[in-house]
Scaffold this motif. Structure first.
Motif, PDB file in Angstrom:
ATOM      1  N   GLU A 226       5.703  27.566  50.660  1.00  0.00           N
ATOM      2  CA  GLU A 226       6.480  28.189  49.590  1.00  0.00           C
ATOM      3  C   GLU A 226       7.526  29.142  50.177  1.00  0.00           C
ATOM      4  O   GLU A 226       8.665  29.209  49.706  1.00  0.00           O
ATOM      5  N   LYS A 227       7.122  29.865  51.230  1.00  0.00           N
ATOM      6  CA  LYS A 227       8.053  30.779  51.896  1.00  0.00           C
ATOM      7  C   LYS A 227       9.197  30.008  52.542  1.00  0.00           C
ATOM      8  O   LYS A 227      10.363  30.416  52.450  1.00  0.00           O
ATOM      9  N   TYR A 230      11.490  28.895  49.883  1.00  0.00           N
ATOM     10  CA  TYR A 230      12.264  30.024  49.358  1.00  0.00           C
ATOM     11  C   TYR A 230      13.484  30.307  50.240  1.00  0.00           C
ATOM     12  O   TYR A 230      14.596  30.493  49.742  1.00  0.00           O
ATOM     13  N   TYR A 234      17.252  30.025  49.043  1.00  0.00           N
ATOM     14  CA  TYR A 234      18.061  31.250  48.982  1.00  0.00           C
ATOM     15  C   TYR A 234      19.373  31.088  49.738  1.00  0.00           C
ATOM     16  O   TYR A 234      20.400  31.628  49.334  1.00  0.00           O
ATOM     17  N   GLN A 255       8.571  24.696  44.660  1.00  0.00           N
ATOM     18  CA  GLN A 255       8.534  25.916  43.849  1.00  0.00           C
ATOM     19  C   GLN A 255       9.196  27.075  44.579  1.00  0.00           C
ATOM     20  O   GLN A 255       9.935  27.872  43.975  1.00  0.00           O
ATOM     21  N   GLY A 256       8.936  27.186  45.878  1.00  0.00           N
ATOM     22  CA  GLY A 256       9.567  28.227  46.682  1.00  0.00           C
ATOM     23  C   GLY A 256      11.079  28.041  46.725  1.00  0.00           C
ATOM     24  O   GLY A 256      11.844  29.019  46.634  1.00  0.00           O
ATOM     25  N   TYR A 257      11.499  26.787  46.850  1.00  0.00           N
ATOM     26  CA  TYR A 257      12.932  26.482  46.880  1.00  0.00           C
ATOM     27  C   TYR A 257      13.594  26.935  45.575  1.00  0.00           C
ATOM     28  O   TYR A 257      14.666  27.570  45.592  1.00  0.00           O
ATOM     29  N   GLU A 258      12.964  26.625  44.463  1.00  0.00           N
ATOM     30  CA  GLU A 258      13.518  27.004  43.159  1.00  0.00           C
ATOM     31  C   GLU A 258      13.582  28.527  43.003  1.00  0.00           C
ATOM     32  O   GLU A 258      14.573  29.069  42.504  1.00  0.00           O
ATOM     33  N   LYS A 259      12.530  29.209  43.456  1.00  0.00           N
ATOM     34  CA  LYS A 259      12.523  30.675  43.400  1.00  0.00           C
ATOM     35  C   LYS A 259      13.637  31.261  44.264  1.00  0.00           C
ATOM     36  O   LYS A 259      14.288  32.239  43.884  1.00  0.00           O
ATOM     37  N   GLY A 260      13.846  30.676  45.448  1.00  0.00           N
ATOM     38  CA  GLY A 260      14.893  31.151  46.337  1.00  0.00           C
ATOM     39  C   GLY A 260      16.268  31.002  45.710  1.00  0.00           C
ATOM     40  O   GLY A 260      17.106  31.912  45.810  1.00  0.00           O
ATOM     41  N   GLN A 263      16.701  33.602  42.930  1.00  0.00           N
ATOM     42  CA  GLN A 263      16.911  34.939  43.470  1.00  0.00           C
ATOM     43  C   GLN A 263      18.314  35.082  44.043  1.00  0.00           C
ATOM     44  O   GLN A 263      18.956  36.129  43.900  1.00  0.00           O
TER      45      GLN A 263
END
Length: 391
Positions: A226-227, A230, A234, A255-260, A263
């Motif tokens: 996930e990191k 991200y 980002y 999911q990490g990619y989408e969060k990045g 953000q």
């Protein structure tokens, strides 16, 4: 009564000893034996008749013997007339059935007692086992187990065995769980050692330890992927899922990619918002000129800033006021661009204040001079008037 039974038994024994050897057809397995074996007082014409008499006497003795064997009391069913109506041969057949029946009754009684004892022990063992498991979990293990007066000795014996078995298995299961956990950290597939596979408790404990470790490993792997996702999202890179990320790991990466990405959009929009404090007209940063999607968010942030005009006016007014110290509103204290703009217009207000004061002072000085001149002129005129009057 007992003396009569002994007399009957003695008579029976004498009749048996005085009789001829038991003929072969006198056994249940010899239905075709010769009929020339009956006492002279017994008249039969055929082998079938002899066998019928044998079966009847044998069964009669068997039934009585079975009852006495079950009660474990020999000749309990005999009385003073037993055997008196039979020849020595017939009494022999009768006693054969009684002997076999007695052993059968004894055996049945022993089996029932054994079954009862086993059931009692099994019931006690089950309850002892359950109590042992509970005591182990609550750390209240009993070193000495007091008997239950209301229960049988067999039940109490089983209870002690069950309790000790539970404690032993629980100790062993702790070790099994630890080894299962260690195996789960190192391997993806579980292999239960034979020493733990024989008991449900230890096998389950080993499995739980393994699954716990696997869950922790998967959780850590998901966190790492996930990191990675991200960071990739980002920096606005195209989505490229690592080959080793499968199943839940792939989901975590995405999911990490989408969060990045979200953000990044949020930060870019915030940068656009801050830029409105610095620039009065919109200008796109060079770093975003080839990234239309992010530039769109930057622009949206710039035009979303409705605080520029009110803050600028307040800063200018604060600077213009005499004796007013610079005080950035709390809402903008953490915003460097906002603070910088406030300071800029506060200083402009101060400069305007200084210029206005100078003008006022300058204006006041001219008026005072005119007043002084007029006053002086008036004084001189009055003095001249007074001199003229005196002349």
């Amino acid at each position: 009564m007992m003396k009569k039974k002994l007399a009957v038994i003695s008579t029976a024994c004498l009749l048996i000893l005085a009789s001829d050897p038991i003929p072969s057809y006198a056994t249940p397995d010899s239905p075709d034996s010769s009929s020339d074996v009956l006492d002279q007082s017994t008249e039969v014409d055929t082998t079938e008749d002899v066998k019928a008499i044998f079966d009847s006497l044998y069964q009669e003795g068997y039934s009585l013997g079975e009852e006495d064997g079950y009660a474990e009391k020999k000749f309990e069913q005999f009385d003073q007339t037993t055997g008196l109506d039979k020849s020595s041969e017939e009494f022999t057949w009768f006693m054969m059935g009684y002997t076999v029946g007695y052993k059968k009754g004894q055996q049945q009684k022993e089996e029932e007692l054994k079954t009862e004892q086993e059931n009692e022990m099994a019931a006690g063992e089950e309850e002892g086992y359950q109590q042992g498991v509970l005591d182990y979990k609550h750390a209240t293990i009993q070193s000495e187990i007091d008997p239950f007066p209301s229960k049988s000795s067999d039940w109490n014996k089983g209870y002690v065995q069950g309790y000790k078995k539970a404690i032993s298995l629980m100790d062993f299961s702790v070790k099994a769980k630890k080894e299962g956990y260690d195996q789960g950290l190192e391997n993806d597939s579980m292999s239960v050692p034979s020493m733990y596979d024989d008991e449900d408790v230890t096998r389950q404990a080993f499995t739980e330890g393994f699954e716990t470790a696997q869950t922790e490993v998967l959780k850590q792997q998901k966190k790492q992927f996930e990191k990675q996702g991200y960071v990739q999202g980002y920096h606005d890179l195209s989505l490229e899922v690592p080959a080793e990320a499968e199943g839940e790991l792939q989901t975590a990466f995405e999911q990490g990619y989408e969060k990045g990405q979200k953000q990044k959009q949020k930060d870019v929009k915030a940068d656009g918002y801050d830029s409105a404090f610095t620039y009065q007209t919109y200008r796109a940063p060079k770093s975003l000129q080839d990234k239309p999607e992010l530039e769109k968010w930057y622009k949206a942030g710039f035009y979303s800033n409705k605080d520029v005009k009110p803050l600028r006016q307040k800063a200018y007014k604060d600077g213009w006021k005499l004796g007013k110290e610079m005080s950035v509103p709390k809402k903008y204290k953490q915003n460097k661009a906002g603070v910088a703009m406030y300071k800029k217009y506060f200083e402009q207000g101060q400069k305007k204040q200084d210029k206005t004061v100078s003008h006022i002072l300058l204006g006041s000085g001219i008026v005072l001079t005119l007043v002084a001149l007029i006053t002086l002129w008036r004084l001189r005129r009055r003095k001249n008037e007074e001199t003229t009057l005196d002349s």
